[in-house]
Design an enzyme around this catalytic site. Structure first.
Site, PDB file in Angstrom:
ATOM      1  N   THR A  33       0.821  -1.215   0.000  1.00 41.72           N
ATOM      2  CA  THR A  33       0.000   0.000   0.000  1.00 41.72           C
ATOM      3  C   THR A  33       0.852   1.260   0.000  1.00 41.72           C
ATOM      4  OG1 THR A  33      -0.213  -0.149   2.410  1.00 41.72           O
ATOM      5  CG2 THR A  33      -2.001  -1.088   1.088  1.00 41.72           C
ATOM      6  N   LEU A  34       2.059   1.194   0.582  1.00 42.66           N
ATOM      7  CA  LEU A  34       2.956   2.342   0.512  1.00 42.66           C
ATOM      8  C   LEU A  34       3.405   2.563  -0.931  1.00 42.66           C
ATOM      9  CD1 LEU A  34       6.187   3.357   0.505  1.00 42.66           C
ATOM     10  CD2 LEU A  34       4.445   4.643   1.750  1.00 42.66           C
ATOM     11  N   TYR A 171      -2.951 -11.466  -1.819  1.00 42.21           N
ATOM     12  CA  TYR A 171      -3.039 -12.567  -0.858  1.00 42.21           C
ATOM     13  C   TYR A 171      -1.668 -13.174  -0.622  1.00 42.21           C
ATOM     14  CZ  TYR A 171      -4.143 -17.250   0.936  1.00 42.21           C
ATOM     15  OH  TYR A 171      -4.188 -18.405   1.688  1.00 42.21           O
ATOM     16  N   ASP A 261       1.123  -3.160  -7.665  1.00 45.36           N
ATOM     17  CA  ASP A 261       0.846  -1.951  -6.889  1.00 45.36           C
ATOM     18  C   ASP A 261       0.854  -0.713  -7.777  1.00 45.36           C
ATOM     19  OD1 ASP A 261       1.023  -3.738  -4.744  1.00 45.36           O
ATOM     20  OD2 ASP A 261       3.125  -3.220  -4.369  1.00 45.36           O
TER      21      ASP A 261
END
Length: 301
Positions: A33-34, A171, A261
Protein backbone atom coordinates in the site's frame (compact mmCIF):
# COMPACT_ATOMS: atom_id res chain seq x y z
CA UNK A 1 -16.64 12.95 -6.65
CA UNK A 2 -14.52 15.86 -5.48
CA UNK A 3 -12.52 17.23 -8.49
CA UNK A 4 -9.45 17.09 -6.25
CA UNK A 5 -10.13 13.97 -4.19
CA UNK A 6 -8.61 13.27 -0.80
CA UNK A 7 -7.46 9.64 -0.58
CA UNK A 8 -6.29 7.52 2.36
CA UNK A 9 -4.24 4.35 1.87
CA UNK A 10 -3.98 1.98 4.82
CA UNK A 11 -1.27 -0.56 5.42
CA UNK A 12 2.33 -1.28 6.28
CA UNK A 13 5.67 0.03 5.12
CA UNK A 14 8.73 -2.05 5.93
CA UNK A 15 12.47 -1.77 5.72
CA UNK A 16 13.38 -3.27 2.35
CA UNK A 17 16.66 -5.08 1.70
CA UNK A 18 17.48 -5.89 -1.92
CA UNK A 19 19.85 -8.84 -2.24
CA UNK A 20 22.20 -7.96 -5.10
CA UNK A 21 24.02 -10.41 -7.37
CA UNK A 22 27.37 -9.62 -5.74
CA UNK A 23 26.00 -10.57 -2.31
CA UNK A 24 25.58 -6.99 -1.08
CA UNK A 25 22.34 -5.63 0.37
CA UNK A 26 20.75 -2.34 -0.68
CA UNK A 27 18.43 -0.82 1.94
CA UNK A 28 15.26 1.10 1.08
CA UNK A 29 11.60 1.06 2.13
CA UNK A 30 8.53 -0.63 0.67
CA UNK A 31 5.20 -2.31 1.20
CA UNK A 32 2.25 -2.86 -1.11
CA UNK A 33 0.00 0.00 0.00
CA UNK A 34 2.96 2.34 0.51
CA UNK A 35 4.10 1.59 -3.04
CA UNK A 36 0.59 2.31 -4.28
CA UNK A 37 0.43 5.54 -2.23
CA UNK A 38 3.67 6.89 -3.68
CA UNK A 39 2.76 6.02 -7.26
CA UNK A 40 -0.78 7.36 -6.81
CA UNK A 41 0.59 10.64 -5.50
CA UNK A 42 2.98 10.91 -8.44
CA UNK A 43 0.26 10.07 -10.97
CA UNK A 44 -2.32 12.45 -9.51
CA UNK A 45 0.00 15.44 -9.43
CA UNK A 46 -2.07 18.47 -8.44
CA UNK A 47 -5.34 16.61 -8.99
CA UNK A 48 -5.71 15.32 -5.45
CA UNK A 49 -4.02 14.56 -2.14
CA UNK A 50 -2.87 11.27 -0.62
CA UNK A 51 -2.49 10.38 3.08
CA UNK A 52 -0.82 7.23 4.32
CA UNK A 53 -2.35 5.52 7.36
CA UNK A 54 -0.06 3.26 9.39
CA UNK A 55 1.83 2.83 12.67
CA UNK A 56 5.60 3.04 13.07
CA UNK A 57 8.10 3.03 15.93
CA UNK A 58 10.14 5.89 17.36
CA UNK A 59 13.40 4.62 15.83
CA UNK A 60 15.68 6.10 13.18
CA UNK A 61 14.31 3.86 10.42
CA UNK A 62 10.79 5.13 11.15
CA UNK A 63 12.13 8.70 11.08
CA UNK A 64 13.71 8.05 7.68
CA UNK A 65 10.47 6.58 6.33
CA UNK A 66 8.47 9.63 7.33
CA UNK A 67 11.07 11.94 5.81
CA UNK A 68 10.95 10.01 2.54
CA UNK A 69 7.14 10.02 2.46
CA UNK A 70 7.05 13.76 3.04
CA UNK A 71 9.45 14.23 0.14
CA UNK A 72 7.05 12.23 -2.04
CA UNK A 73 4.19 14.51 -1.03
CA UNK A 74 2.28 12.06 1.16
CA UNK A 75 0.27 13.38 4.08
CA UNK A 76 1.55 12.08 7.43
CA UNK A 77 -1.18 13.25 9.82
CA UNK A 78 -2.55 9.67 10.09
CA UNK A 79 0.80 8.05 10.90
CA UNK A 80 1.09 6.87 14.50
CA UNK A 81 4.51 6.68 16.18
CA UNK A 82 4.51 4.04 18.92
CA UNK A 83 7.28 4.29 21.55
CA UNK A 84 9.60 1.30 21.69
CA UNK A 85 8.22 -0.34 18.57
CA UNK A 86 9.88 -1.00 15.20
CA UNK A 87 8.75 -1.34 11.58
CA UNK A 88 8.81 -4.72 9.86
CA UNK A 89 11.66 -5.80 7.56
CA UNK A 90 11.83 -7.87 4.39
CA UNK A 91 14.48 -9.01 1.94
CA UNK A 92 13.96 -9.40 -1.82
CA UNK A 93 15.87 -12.06 -3.72
CA UNK A 94 15.38 -12.06 -7.51
CA UNK A 95 16.23 -14.74 -10.06
CA UNK A 96 17.55 -14.34 -13.61
CA UNK A 97 14.00 -13.81 -14.95
CA UNK A 98 13.22 -11.03 -12.49
CA UNK A 99 10.89 -13.16 -10.38
CA UNK A 100 11.26 -12.47 -6.70
CA UNK A 101 11.30 -14.32 -3.40
CA UNK A 102 10.53 -12.53 -0.13
CA UNK A 103 11.91 -13.19 3.34
CA UNK A 104 9.99 -11.41 6.14
CA UNK A 105 10.59 -10.27 9.72
CA UNK A 106 7.34 -8.58 10.73
CA UNK A 107 5.63 -10.37 13.64
CA UNK A 108 6.38 -7.56 16.11
CA UNK A 109 5.87 -4.68 13.68
CA UNK A 110 4.19 -1.56 15.07
CA UNK A 111 1.46 -1.66 12.42
CA UNK A 112 -0.20 -4.57 14.21
CA UNK A 113 -1.43 -2.02 16.78
CA UNK A 114 -2.50 0.52 14.17
CA UNK A 115 -6.21 0.45 15.11
CA UNK A 116 -6.05 -0.84 18.68
CA UNK A 117 -4.50 2.19 20.43
CA UNK A 118 -6.24 5.23 21.90
CA UNK A 119 -4.46 7.33 19.29
CA UNK A 120 -6.30 5.35 16.60
CA UNK A 121 -9.70 6.72 17.63
CA UNK A 122 -9.47 10.06 15.78
CA UNK A 123 -7.92 8.33 12.76
CA UNK A 124 -10.78 5.84 12.49
CA UNK A 125 -13.23 8.71 12.92
CA UNK A 126 -11.54 10.65 10.11
CA UNK A 127 -11.49 7.86 7.51
CA UNK A 128 -15.16 8.26 6.46
CA UNK A 129 -14.42 11.86 5.47
CA UNK A 130 -12.08 10.79 2.65
CA UNK A 131 -13.29 10.58 -0.94
CA UNK A 132 -11.58 7.20 -1.30
CA UNK A 133 -10.09 4.69 1.13
CA UNK A 134 -7.68 2.07 -0.27
CA UNK A 135 -6.50 -1.10 1.43
CA UNK A 136 -5.17 -4.52 0.49
CA UNK A 137 -5.28 -8.13 1.57
CA UNK A 138 -1.94 -7.56 3.29
CA UNK A 139 -3.55 -4.71 5.25
CA UNK A 140 -6.18 -7.15 6.49
CA UNK A 141 -3.55 -9.69 7.51
CA UNK A 142 -1.26 -7.38 9.47
CA UNK A 143 -4.04 -5.55 11.36
CA UNK A 144 -5.28 -8.64 13.16
CA UNK A 145 -8.86 -9.52 14.02
CA UNK A 146 -9.64 -6.53 16.27
CA UNK A 147 -8.03 -4.02 13.92
CA UNK A 148 -9.86 -5.52 10.94
CA UNK A 149 -13.25 -5.23 12.61
CA UNK A 150 -12.69 -1.60 13.57
CA UNK A 151 -11.51 -0.78 10.06
CA UNK A 152 -14.52 -2.54 8.55
CA UNK A 153 -16.88 -0.29 10.51
CA UNK A 154 -14.99 2.75 9.21
CA UNK A 155 -15.33 1.47 5.63
CA UNK A 156 -19.07 0.99 6.04
CA UNK A 157 -19.36 4.58 7.28
CA UNK A 158 -17.15 5.82 4.42
CA UNK A 159 -19.56 4.41 1.87
CA UNK A 160 -22.60 5.64 3.79
CA UNK A 161 -21.22 9.18 3.47
CA UNK A 162 -20.60 8.77 -0.27
CA UNK A 163 -16.92 7.83 -0.31
CA UNK A 164 -15.47 4.96 -2.33
CA UNK A 165 -13.56 1.91 -1.08
CA UNK A 166 -10.85 0.39 -3.29
CA UNK A 167 -9.32 -3.01 -2.48
CA UNK A 168 -6.31 -4.86 -3.91
CA UNK A 169 -6.49 -8.56 -3.04
CA UNK A 170 -2.70 -9.18 -2.55
CA UNK A 171 -3.04 -12.57 -0.86
CA UNK A 172 0.01 -13.81 1.06
CA UNK A 173 -0.70 -17.25 2.63
CA UNK A 174 2.14 -17.03 5.16
CA UNK A 175 0.46 -14.04 6.84
CA UNK A 176 -2.64 -16.04 7.77
CA UNK A 177 -3.23 -18.84 10.29
CA UNK A 178 -5.07 -20.80 7.58
CA UNK A 179 -6.93 -20.24 4.33
CA UNK A 180 -10.36 -20.20 6.00
CA UNK A 181 -9.37 -17.28 8.24
CA UNK A 182 -8.22 -15.37 5.17
CA UNK A 183 -11.40 -16.15 3.24
CA UNK A 184 -13.58 -14.92 6.11
CA UNK A 185 -11.66 -11.65 6.40
CA UNK A 186 -11.65 -11.04 2.65
CA UNK A 187 -15.36 -11.73 2.22
CA UNK A 188 -16.34 -9.35 5.00
CA UNK A 189 -14.40 -6.52 3.33
CA UNK A 190 -15.36 -7.37 -0.26
CA UNK A 191 -18.99 -6.73 0.71
CA UNK A 192 -17.99 -3.08 1.23
CA UNK A 193 -15.84 -2.53 -1.88
CA UNK A 194 -16.60 -0.27 -4.87
CA UNK A 195 -13.44 -0.92 -6.91
CA UNK A 196 -11.78 -4.34 -6.67
CA UNK A 197 -8.28 -4.63 -8.11
CA UNK A 198 -7.73 -8.38 -8.20
CA UNK A 199 -4.73 -10.44 -9.25
CA UNK A 200 -6.05 -13.56 -10.95
CA UNK A 201 -3.37 -15.84 -9.45
CA UNK A 202 -4.24 -14.63 -5.93
CA UNK A 203 -7.95 -15.28 -6.49
CA UNK A 204 -7.09 -18.80 -7.63
CA UNK A 205 -4.85 -19.42 -4.60
CA UNK A 206 -7.31 -18.03 -2.06
CA UNK A 207 -10.72 -19.07 -3.38
CA UNK A 208 -9.87 -21.71 -5.98
CA UNK A 209 -11.48 -19.88 -8.89
CA UNK A 210 -10.52 -21.63 -12.12
CA UNK A 211 -10.69 -18.68 -14.50
CA UNK A 212 -11.67 -15.04 -14.97
CA UNK A 213 -15.34 -15.89 -15.48
CA UNK A 214 -15.53 -17.47 -12.05
CA UNK A 215 -13.85 -14.43 -10.52
CA UNK A 216 -16.30 -11.99 -12.10
CA UNK A 217 -19.24 -14.21 -11.12
CA UNK A 218 -18.07 -14.21 -7.50
CA UNK A 219 -18.52 -10.43 -7.13
CA UNK A 220 -21.87 -9.45 -8.65
CA UNK A 221 -22.32 -6.56 -6.21
CA UNK A 222 -19.01 -4.78 -6.89
CA UNK A 223 -19.44 -1.92 -9.34
CA UNK A 224 -15.94 -2.07 -10.84
CA UNK A 225 -13.76 -5.19 -10.95
CA UNK A 226 -10.28 -5.07 -12.50
CA UNK A 227 -8.58 -8.42 -13.03
CA UNK A 228 -4.79 -8.16 -13.27
CA UNK A 229 -3.14 -11.02 -15.17
CA UNK A 230 0.57 -10.18 -15.36
CA UNK A 231 1.81 -9.99 -18.93
CA UNK A 232 -1.65 -10.87 -20.29
CA UNK A 233 -4.42 -8.34 -20.93
CA UNK A 234 -6.22 -7.08 -17.85
CA UNK A 235 -9.97 -7.66 -17.82
CA UNK A 236 -12.43 -5.10 -16.50
CA UNK A 237 -16.09 -5.19 -15.63
CA UNK A 238 -17.52 -1.75 -14.94
CA UNK A 239 -21.24 -1.04 -14.53
CA UNK A 240 -22.15 -4.09 -16.57
CA UNK A 241 -19.71 -3.48 -19.43
CA UNK A 242 -16.65 -5.64 -20.08
CA UNK A 243 -13.26 -4.56 -21.44
CA UNK A 244 -9.90 -6.19 -22.16
CA UNK A 245 -6.80 -3.98 -22.23
CA UNK A 246 -3.56 -5.62 -23.47
CA UNK A 247 -0.40 -5.27 -21.39
CA UNK A 248 2.69 -3.58 -22.82
CA UNK A 249 5.54 -5.83 -23.88
CA UNK A 250 8.86 -5.35 -22.07
CA UNK A 251 12.10 -6.61 -23.59
CA UNK A 252 13.91 -7.26 -20.30
CA UNK A 253 12.22 -7.70 -16.94
CA UNK A 254 14.57 -6.80 -14.08
CA UNK A 255 12.32 -6.96 -11.00
CA UNK A 256 8.55 -7.51 -10.82
CA UNK A 257 8.29 -6.06 -7.30
CA UNK A 258 5.43 -3.51 -7.13
CA UNK A 259 4.20 -4.27 -10.66
CA UNK A 260 0.67 -4.82 -9.38
CA UNK A 261 0.85 -1.95 -6.89
CA UNK A 262 1.94 0.52 -9.54
CA UNK A 263 -0.74 -0.69 -11.95
CA UNK A 264 -3.41 -0.22 -9.29
CA UNK A 265 -2.15 3.27 -8.45
CA UNK A 266 -2.09 4.47 -12.05
CA UNK A 267 -5.47 2.87 -12.73
CA UNK A 268 -7.08 4.64 -9.79
CA UNK A 269 -5.41 7.93 -10.68
CA UNK A 270 -6.78 7.65 -14.20
CA UNK A 271 -10.29 7.00 -12.94
CA UNK A 272 -10.11 9.76 -10.33
CA UNK A 273 -9.06 12.21 -13.04
CA UNK A 274 -12.09 11.28 -15.11
CA UNK A 275 -10.59 8.74 -17.50
CA UNK A 276 -12.45 5.71 -18.83
CA UNK A 277 -11.64 2.22 -17.51
CA UNK A 278 -9.72 1.51 -20.72
CA UNK A 279 -7.67 4.72 -20.44
CA UNK A 280 -6.98 4.01 -16.78
CA UNK A 281 -5.87 0.45 -17.50
CA UNK A 282 -3.52 1.63 -20.23
CA UNK A 283 -2.00 4.10 -17.76
CA UNK A 284 -1.60 1.22 -15.31
CA UNK A 285 0.18 -0.92 -17.87
CA UNK A 286 2.48 1.98 -18.85
CA UNK A 287 3.60 2.60 -15.29
CA UNK A 288 3.99 -1.10 -14.43
CA UNK A 289 6.07 -1.64 -17.57
CA UNK A 290 8.52 1.01 -16.35
CA UNK A 291 8.60 -0.28 -12.78
CA UNK A 292 9.56 -3.84 -13.76
CA UNK A 293 12.59 -2.63 -15.72
CA UNK A 294 14.32 -1.31 -12.59
CA UNK A 295 15.23 -2.96 -9.25
CA UNK A 296 13.19 -2.37 -6.12
CA UNK A 297 9.61 -1.36 -5.40
CA UNK A 298 9.88 2.41 -5.90
CA UNK A 299 11.65 3.65 -9.03
CA UNK A 300 13.12 7.16 -9.23
CA UNK A 301 10.75 9.92 -10.31
Amino acid sequence: MNPKPHIALIGECMIELQHRADGSLHQSFGGDTLNAAVYLRRELGDNGSVDYVTALGDDSFSDAMCKHWAQEGLGLSRVQRLPGRLPGLYCIQTDAKGERKFLYWRNEAAVRECFTTLAAEPILAALPNYDMVYLSGITLAVLGEVGRERLLQALIETRRRGGKVAFDNNYRPRLWADVEAARLAYRSVLDEVDIALLTEDDERALFGYADSEQVFAAYPGIEEVVLKRGADACLIRCRGERFAVPALKVEKVVDTTAAGDSFSAAYLAGRLKGGSPQEAALAGHRLASRVIQLPGALIPR
